[in-house]
Design an enzyme around this catalytic site. Structure first.
Site, mmCIF file in Angstrom:
data_model
loop_
_atom_site.group_PDB
_atom_site.id
_atom_site.type_symbol
_atom_site.label_atom_id
_atom_site.label_comp_id
_atom_site.label_asym_id
_atom_site.label_seq_id
_atom_site.Cartn_x
_atom_site.Cartn_y
_atom_site.Cartn_z
ATOM 1 N N ASN A 165 29.309 152.181 15.764
ATOM 2 C CA ASN A 165 28.661 153.500 16.332
ATOM 3 C C ASN A 165 28.663 154.526 16.369
ATOM 4 O OD1 ASN A 165 30.608 151.582 17.816
ATOM 5 N ND2 ASN A 165 29.224 152.282 19.968
ATOM 6 N N GLY A 241 35.341 147.023 19.602
ATOM 7 C CA GLY A 241 34.134 146.005 18.654
ATOM 8 C C GLY A 241 33.540 144.984 19.562
ATOM 9 N N SER A 242 33.139 143.791 18.830
ATOM 10 C CA SER A 242 32.481 143.050 19.193
ATOM 11 C C SER A 242 33.831 142.005 20.758
ATOM 12 C CB SER A 242 31.541 141.592 18.602
ATOM 13 O OG SER A 242 33.027 141.310 17.848
ATOM 14 N N THR A 243 33.101 141.720 21.287
ATOM 15 C CA THR A 243 33.917 140.169 21.724
ATOM 16 C C THR A 243 34.223 139.291 20.977
ATOM 17 O OG1 THR A 243 33.259 141.042 24.527
ATOM 18 C CG2 THR A 243 34.272 139.040 24.579
ATOM 19 N N ILE A 245 35.260 138.836 17.605
ATOM 20 C CA ILE A 245 36.129 139.784 16.471
ATOM 21 C C ILE A 245 37.490 139.895 17.030
ATOM 22 C CG2 ILE A 245 36.757 141.411 15.810
ATOM 23 C CD1 ILE A 245 33.159 142.026 14.881
ATOM 24 N N GLY A 246 37.376 140.639 18.992
ATOM 25 C CA GLY A 246 38.450 141.079 19.772
ATOM 26 C C GLY A 246 39.535 139.373 20.246
ATOM 27 N N GLU A 263 38.715 147.117 23.415
ATOM 28 C CA GLU A 263 37.754 147.494 24.328
ATOM 29 C C GLU A 263 36.129 147.119 23.654
ATOM 30 O OE1 GLU A 263 34.765 149.098 24.548
ATOM 31 O OE2 GLU A 263 34.758 150.658 23.272
#
Length: 504
Positions: A165, A241-243, A245-246, A263
């Site tokens: 993004n 990125g997304s939660t 994947i985090g 983040e």
């Protein structure tokens, strides 16, 4: 470089084929694999990009490891390191228009958004050029004739995984503090938007960063990202990125106890109190959700409005949302750009349909659109959803698109409870002319960033990061340097009598 040479280099930013950047060189992938990237606004093919393999990742890790262990960059005096960071910023400024154009082509975002984000990317390097000079240890005299001092040492090789993004700005958020601290980095840009990250690596090298210190590996997150996260020669991982994947990255990094900065997602609220400047709150709340096509972790996608001004706010919000211009991303008249790709467009559509199925009301938008001249691109109308409940998916889950939900509240206590009723805690906005109330509410909101009477969340020097499942660690600030550093404590005895603890 002369002006002519700079222009020649700038013109090469737009290429038919972009290579990996390893150890100071542009190289093809080890097996010759390539991937195609597209212009989201038009749906048209943009360029081919080398697709890194695990063999390429190993080469990049070794290059970064050797560059770090040999110490050329980590022992570079702070003044010289600062000059290199400032030169990176200067080169980026000199090629501002070309970088903006490439970012717009690769992301479908508006030129205004790309310009603002590139400005911040430049300022990030300038900020850390100044911040690193004051990043040092401390001195403490311990009672009993001991002298203790601490040193800040770079953590080592850092894998930095960048989202699609904000491709260039997010790369700058991570690369600038890592370089300032003396680390080596391997950037894994998003597969959809790798172009400006590749160029940034080349600019860093041109500015004087030694070979191997900055490496760029476009490729599969599942293959290359995981390889970097699990590798024992990588000391730190920074991921945006997304939660989900985090969480996976955190689990994988635990095998070697890597330092991790995450983040992650957000479902950020905006609270509109009855004494707010309603016109300003409407204008800024529209920006807060639809900027960057809603594809932002800090998008204020839940708006809670006091019941006394609910009807006024909603009427004005819908009227102005319907006036938002979508279309040519290079036109300064355009407010909102394209969604990144068909997959994300389908996700947005599915969420809106789920709201309808659960009984919500579409107050504006709610459909895919086809701006004239951009019929093959990925476009979705700015959407407003009312009559929602806290249990609905569109209220609880991150949509990552131009969709906002509106609800009302009756008092301050309820507003705070609604704002905090989320697994996320990244950003939030409070709108009130009562300074005491705004401060009181801000102190009770569970979020890393609270904006009072403003939609803007990120400036160099301002810590950016979240609570709860929005991750941990802060970027964009002086304390970010500590995330790329080890603190070494050194104790020295300066007494006149020999030490004999056992009395032997």
């Amino acid at each position: 470089m002369t002006k002519i040479q700079e222009q020649e280099v700038a013109q090469t930013m737009k290429r038919d084929f972009y290579k990996l950047f390893i150890n100071g060189e542009q190289v093809e992938s080890s097996n010759g694999a390539r991937t195609k990237v597209y212009n989201p606004a038009t749906g048209e093919f943009l360029a081919e990009v080398a697709k890194a393999t695990q063999e390429d990742a190993q080469r990049a890790i070794e290059a970064a490891r050797n560059a770090f262990d040999n110490g050329k960059w980590k022992i570079t005096p702070t003044g010289k390191r600062a000059r290199v960071l400032n030169k990176i910023a200067a080169i980026m400024r000199s090629r501002f228009s070309e970088l903006v154009e490439l970012e717009v082509l690769n992301t479908g975002k508006t030129i205004a958004a790309a310009q603002a984000q590139l400005n911040q990317a430049v300022e990030d390097f300038e900020f850390y050029a100044g911040a690193l000079v004051s990043h040092r240890g401390s001195v403490n005299n311990v009672p009993g004739q001991f002298h203790n001092y601490t040193e800040k040492e770079p953590v080592g090789v850092c894998a930095q995984i960048i989202p699609w993004n904000y491709p260039l700005m997010m790369a700058a958020w991570k690369v600038a503090p890592a370089l300032a601290a003396g680390c080596s980095v391997i950037i894994k840009p998003a597969s959809l938007t790798p172009l400006t990250a590749i160029i940034l690596g080349e600019i860093c090298h041109e500015a004087g960063v030694p070979e191997g210190v900055v490496n760029i590996l476009p490729g599969s997150g599942a293959e290359i990202g995981n390889y970097l996260v699990e590798h024992d020669l990588v000391n730190k991982v920074a991921f945006t990125g997304s939660t989900p994947i985090g969480k996976d990255i955190m689990a994988r990094a635990s095998g070697t106890l890597k330092r991790v900065t995450l983040e992650l997602g957000g479902k950020s609220p905006s609270l509109i109190f009855e004494d707010a400047d309603i016109d300003q709150a409407v204008d800024c709340s529209i920006y807060g959700i639809y900027n960057n096509t809603g594809q932002s972790c800090d998008a204020r996608s839940r708006i809670y409005i006091h019941e006394d001004v609910y009807d006024e706010f909603v009427e004005k919000f819908i009227e102005k949302t319907n006036r938002i211009v979508l279309g040519d991303p290079f036109s300064k008249e355009t407010h909102v750009g394209a969604v990144i790709d068909q997959g994300q467009l389908d996700t947005v559509k599915e969420y809106v349909q789920s709201a309808i199925d659960e009984g919500a009301e579409i107050l504006a938008g709610g459909e895919q659109i086809h701006p004239e001249g951009f019929e093959k691109g990925f476009w979705y109308a700015p959407t407003v959803i009312g009559n929602v409940t806290q249990e609905m998916r569109v209220v609880r889950e991150e949509i990552f698109g131009p969709v906002v939900v509106l609800s009302k509240f009756s008092n301050e206590k309820e507003a705070i409870a609604l704002a905090n009723d989320s697994e996320f805690g990244l950003a939030s906005s409070v709108w009130s002319k009562d300074g005491a109330r705004a401060t009181r509410v801000a102190n009770k909101i569970q979020a890393g960033i609270v904006m009072i009477n403003s939609p803007f969340s990120a400036f160099p020097g301002t810590p950016f990061g979240g609570y709860k499942q929005s991750g941990f660690g802060r970027e964009l600030a002086i304390e970010t340097l500590d995330l790329y550093s080890e603190t070494k404590s050194i104790m020295s005895y300066y007494g006149s009598r020999p030490l004999n603890p056992f009395g032997l």
